[in-house]
Design an enzyme around this catalytic site. Structure first.
Site, PDB file in Angstrom:
ATOM      1  N   ILE A 128       7.135  -0.235   1.251  1.00 13.30           N
ATOM      2  CA  ILE A 128       7.522   0.043   2.638  1.00 13.30           C
ATOM      3  C   ILE A 128       6.381  -0.260   3.611  1.00 13.30           C
ATOM      4  CG2 ILE A 128       9.325   1.704   2.078  1.00 13.30           C
ATOM      5  CD1 ILE A 128       7.285   3.940   2.710  1.00 13.30           C
ATOM      6  N   SER A 129       5.216  -0.629   3.102  1.00  6.61           N
ATOM      7  CA  SER A 129       4.091  -0.965   3.966  1.00  6.61           C
ATOM      8  C   SER A 129       3.095  -1.805   3.180  1.00  6.61           C
ATOM      9  CB  SER A 129       3.414   0.309   4.473  1.00  6.61           C
ATOM     10  OG  SER A 129       2.404  -0.009   5.395  1.00  6.61           O
ATOM     11  N   CYS A 130       2.451  -2.711   3.896  1.00 10.67           N
ATOM     12  CA  CYS A 130       1.461  -3.550   3.236  1.00 10.67           C
ATOM     13  C   CYS A 130       0.363  -3.964   4.211  1.00 10.67           C
ATOM     14  CB  CYS A 130       2.120  -4.787   2.629  1.00 10.67           C
ATOM     15  SG  CYS A 130       2.858  -5.892   3.841  1.00 10.67           S
TER      16      CYS A 130
ATOM     17  N   ILE B 160       0.797  -1.231   0.000  1.00 14.41           N
ATOM     18  CA  ILE B 160       0.000   0.000   0.000  1.00 14.41           C
ATOM     19  C   ILE B 160       0.827   1.276   0.000  1.00 14.41           C
ATOM     20  CG2 ILE B 160      -2.019  -1.069   1.086  1.00 14.41           C
ATOM     21  CD1 ILE B 160      -1.063   0.353   3.721  1.00 14.41           C
TER      22      ILE B 160
END
Length: 159
Positions: free
Chosen positions: A69-71, A60
């Protein structure tokens, strides 16, 4: 019969939960019920329906080089954590996440439908709280309170 996006999402959501259950997760009836009820694709709107309902992470956020860097966590892991948490109506849960709100939505579904509501607080955004994740929106749950804060010293605002 014409398939609608909502019907396709519901079919994919139930298939995902069936797969999660077959893997040995979402054993708790409240967790299974929440996963069947909460539309994950609304929490990862940039993902296709197929990706939103795959038993996989959904990336995401990306850095300036395009690296993830984010999920959103893999549904098996989410179900495992919620099974182990054993949240019950009336519990207060501090939920710190990546910013999708999906786990908070599941926790909100597990919470009571009557007053006083349980509280699931989400602290994760570093910018304005997206309208789609504010209480009262299509993806929010009435017993959730969203707190927005840029830093530990910032004064949180609800929204």
């Amino acid at each position: 019969m014409i398939a609608t996006p909502d019907a396709a999402a519901e079919r994919l959501r139930h298939a995902l939960v069936d797969s999660v259950r077959k893997s040995g997760y979402a054993c708790t009836p409240s967790v299974e019920t929440a996963m069947r009820a909460v539309a994950r694709h609304l929490f990862v709107p940039e993902a296709s329906l197929k990706d939103a309902y795959a038993n996989a992470t959904v990336h995401i956020k990306y850095d300036s080089d395009g690296a993830s860097i984010s999920c959103a966590s893999q549904p098996d892991i989410v179900a495992l954590m919620l099974d182990q948490l054993q949240a019950q109506p009336g519990h207060t849960v501090l939920e710190l996440g990546a910013g999708t709100g999906y786990n908070a939505g599941l926790l909100g579904h597990i919470g009571p439908a009557t007053s006083p509501p349980s509280t699931s607080t989400k602290i994760s955004w570093t910018g304005p709280v997206p309208t789609s994740r504010r209480p009262g929106s299509r993806t929010s749950t009435s017993c959730l309170a969203t707190v927005h804060s840029d830093t530990p010293r910032a004064r949180p605002t609800t929204g």
